[in-house]
Write an enzyme that holds these catalytic residues in place. Structure first.
Site, mmCIF file in Angstrom:
data_model
loop_
_atom_site.group_PDB
_atom_site.id
_atom_site.type_symbol
_atom_site.label_atom_id
_atom_site.label_comp_id
_atom_site.label_asym_id
_atom_site.label_seq_id
_atom_site.Cartn_x
_atom_site.Cartn_y
_atom_site.Cartn_z
ATOM 1 C CB CYS A 119 -27.085 2.000 -69.008
ATOM 2 S SG CYS A 119 -25.944 1.741 -70.393
ATOM 3 C CB CYS A 121 -23.311 -1.482 -70.140
ATOM 4 S SG CYS A 121 -23.309 -0.434 -68.700
ATOM 5 C CB CYS A 129 -24.809 1.131 -73.503
ATOM 6 S SG CYS A 129 -23.259 1.428 -72.629
ATOM 7 C CE LYS A 196 -21.272 6.858 -70.416
ATOM 8 N NZ LYS A 196 -22.155 5.792 -69.945
ATOM 9 N NE ARG A 206 -16.571 1.120 -69.814
ATOM 10 C CZ ARG A 206 -16.098 1.575 -70.963
ATOM 11 N NH1 ARG A 206 -15.084 0.977 -71.554
ATOM 12 N NH2 ARG A 206 -16.636 2.642 -71.507
ATOM 13 N NE ARG A 221 -19.469 1.330 -72.495
ATOM 14 C CZ ARG A 221 -19.787 0.068 -72.236
ATOM 15 N NH1 ARG A 221 -20.266 -0.690 -73.196
ATOM 16 N NH2 ARG A 221 -19.594 -0.441 -71.034
ATOM 17 C CE LYS A 252 -20.011 8.362 -66.956
ATOM 18 N NZ LYS A 252 -20.869 7.273 -67.231
ATOM 19 C CB SER A 278 -14.804 4.824 -61.601
ATOM 20 O OG SER A 278 -14.680 4.537 -62.978
ATOM 21 C CE1 TYR A 317 -18.789 5.653 -58.011
ATOM 22 C CE2 TYR A 317 -17.316 7.042 -59.313
ATOM 23 C CZ TYR A 317 -18.320 6.087 -59.240
ATOM 24 O OH TYR A 317 -18.871 5.595 -60.396
HETATM 25 C C1 PBG Z 1 -23.029 2.845 -68.014
HETATM 26 C C2 PBG Z 1 -22.203 3.781 -67.231
HETATM 27 C C3 PBG Z 1 -20.809 3.906 -67.179
HETATM 28 C C4 PBG Z 1 -20.555 4.848 -66.190
HETATM 29 C C5 PBG Z 1 -21.778 5.306 -65.707
HETATM 30 N N1 PBG Z 1 -22.793 4.652 -66.379
HETATM 31 C C6 PBG Z 1 -19.727 3.170 -67.857
HETATM 32 C C7 PBG Z 1 -19.621 3.171 -69.319
HETATM 33 O O1 PBG Z 1 -20.259 3.939 -70.036
HETATM 34 O O2 PBG Z 1 -18.865 2.314 -69.786
HETATM 35 C C8 PBG Z 1 -19.191 5.257 -65.732
HETATM 36 C C9 PBG Z 1 -19.127 5.838 -64.351
HETATM 37 C C10 PBG Z 1 -17.765 5.849 -63.752
HETATM 38 O O3 PBG Z 1 -16.751 5.499 -64.388
HETATM 39 O O4 PBG Z 1 -17.672 6.238 -62.589
HETATM 40 N N2 PBG Z 1 -23.126 3.044 -69.349
#
Ligand code: PBG
Length: 331
Positions: A119, A121, A129, A196, A206, A221, A252, A278, A317
């Site tokens: 990605c 980002c 992204c 996602k 983030r 996003r 996700k 997260s 995690y």
């Molecule tokens: C990158 C990405 C993100 C996550 C995984 N890859 C963040 C987003 O899309 O802003 C989130 C993973 C997490 O919150 O544990 N694009």
């Protein structure tokens, strides 16, 4: 109705731990878990992540020690999030990510399976992204896909076992598969962030990756991640990714989207991964810290729920605790 029979119908199955174990419909194994790893080029010693107890952002040196410890705890699969020091609008430098993968594979070889997140980002000045147009009002699909395909081939060349695109551009799975195959990396698998959602629950991530959108143009996003209001989009995106060559389909976040996992399970034979993100992880940790639930039991209950809904692979995690916690789980 009067009867001579015992009134017990279901409770005999719940009567003691042995019968509960025997009759469990879900069996968990730590072998199905993937541990995320953060590695930041800009730091000289590991730092904690706000809200994510037991998780740190590593340096390129310290990540080797983290993996060594994780292997001792029974982890063999990893998902890498490389965070480069320099942020740009285009013309990105992927050397750091490549070096991290190279170093990990040099040290651990086939003792580990490692996929890298793909990605932009954490590479972009604006935190989106992909590549934005000049006035930052739109994310450019094709230009982004070209860069992601190139990035994927560099990671494959460095030794990555898997590529995990999380950008949510259209057509990126097919483009990445073609690029990998053309260069001879047919054995490298693609774990697509297929469903996602545009979610609040990525906050701590983030923070860790400095990847929150920050521009006066596109401020969130929503024009590329899936709306939580649109289940059909999630199913269509995942089935599209399967057609384009994804080997593993990911949903996700995880716990708010078990309906999507269950629906998808009916429509594909590909393995499904669920990413307990997260914010979901931090929610459990936050309650545990206040003494309002048992951390270990809450993570286990989460994993069981994901498994029950059709998840084959869990990204958590707390994967580094899975072997120990599953081993001593009391049912
Ligand atoms: C990158 C990405 C993100 C996550 C995984 N890859 C963040 C987003 O899309 O802003 C989130 C993973 C997490 O919150 O544990 N694009």
């Amino acid at each position: 109705m009067e009867t001579n029979f015992s009134p017990l119908t279901q409770r005999r199955l719940r009567a003691g731990e042995h019968i509960r174990e025997l009759t469990a419909s879900v069996k968990l194994s730590h072998k199905s878990f993937i541990q995320p790893l953060f590695v930041d080029e800009a730091i000289s010693s590991p730092r904690e992540v706000n809200g994510l107890k037991g998780v740190q952002v590593d340096t390129i040196q310290s990540v080797l020690h983290t993996i060594e410890q994780d292997i001792k705890s029974g982890v063999t699969k990893f998902l890498l999030f490389p965070v480069p020091a320099g942020k740009k609008e285009k013309g990105f430098d992927f050397t750091f990510a490549v070096n991290v993968i190279k170093q990990i594979k040099e040290q651990f070889g086939n003792d580990v399976w490692i996929a890298s997140d793909v990605c932009l980002c954490s590479y972009t000045t604006h935190g989106h992204c992909g590549i934005l147009n000049d006035d930052h009002s739109q994310l450019l699909n094709s230009k982004t896909v070209d860069v992601l395909s190139h990035y994927s081939s560099l990671l494959a060349n460095a030794g990555a076992d898997g590529i995990a695109p999380s950008d949510m551009m259209d057509g990126r799975i097919g483009a990445i598969r073609n690029k990998l195959d053309a260069l001879g990396y047919e054995q490298v698998s693609i774990m697509s962030y297929a469903a996602k959602f545009s979610s609040q629950f990525y906050g701590p991530f983030r923070d860790a990756c400095h990847s929150a959108p920050n521009t006066n143009g596109l401020q969130n996003r929503k024009s590329y991640q899936i709306s939580p209001f649109n289940a059909n989009d999630a199913i269509a995106s995942a089935l599209r990714d399967e057609k384009e060559g994804a080997d593993i389909l990911m949903v996700k976040p995880a716990t708010l989207y078990t309906d999507i996992i269950a629906r998808l399970k009916q429509q594909t034979l590909k393995p499904l991964a669920a990413y307990h993100v997260s914010g979901e992880y931090a929610a459990i940790e936050g309650l545990a810290e206040k003494g309002l639930l048992d951390r270990e039991a809450a993570h286990l209950e989460t994993w069981v729920a994901l498994s029950r809904s059709g998840t084959d692979i869990i990204i958590s995690y707390a994967s580094r605790h899975a072997k120990e916690w599953i081993g001593r789980a009391s049912l």
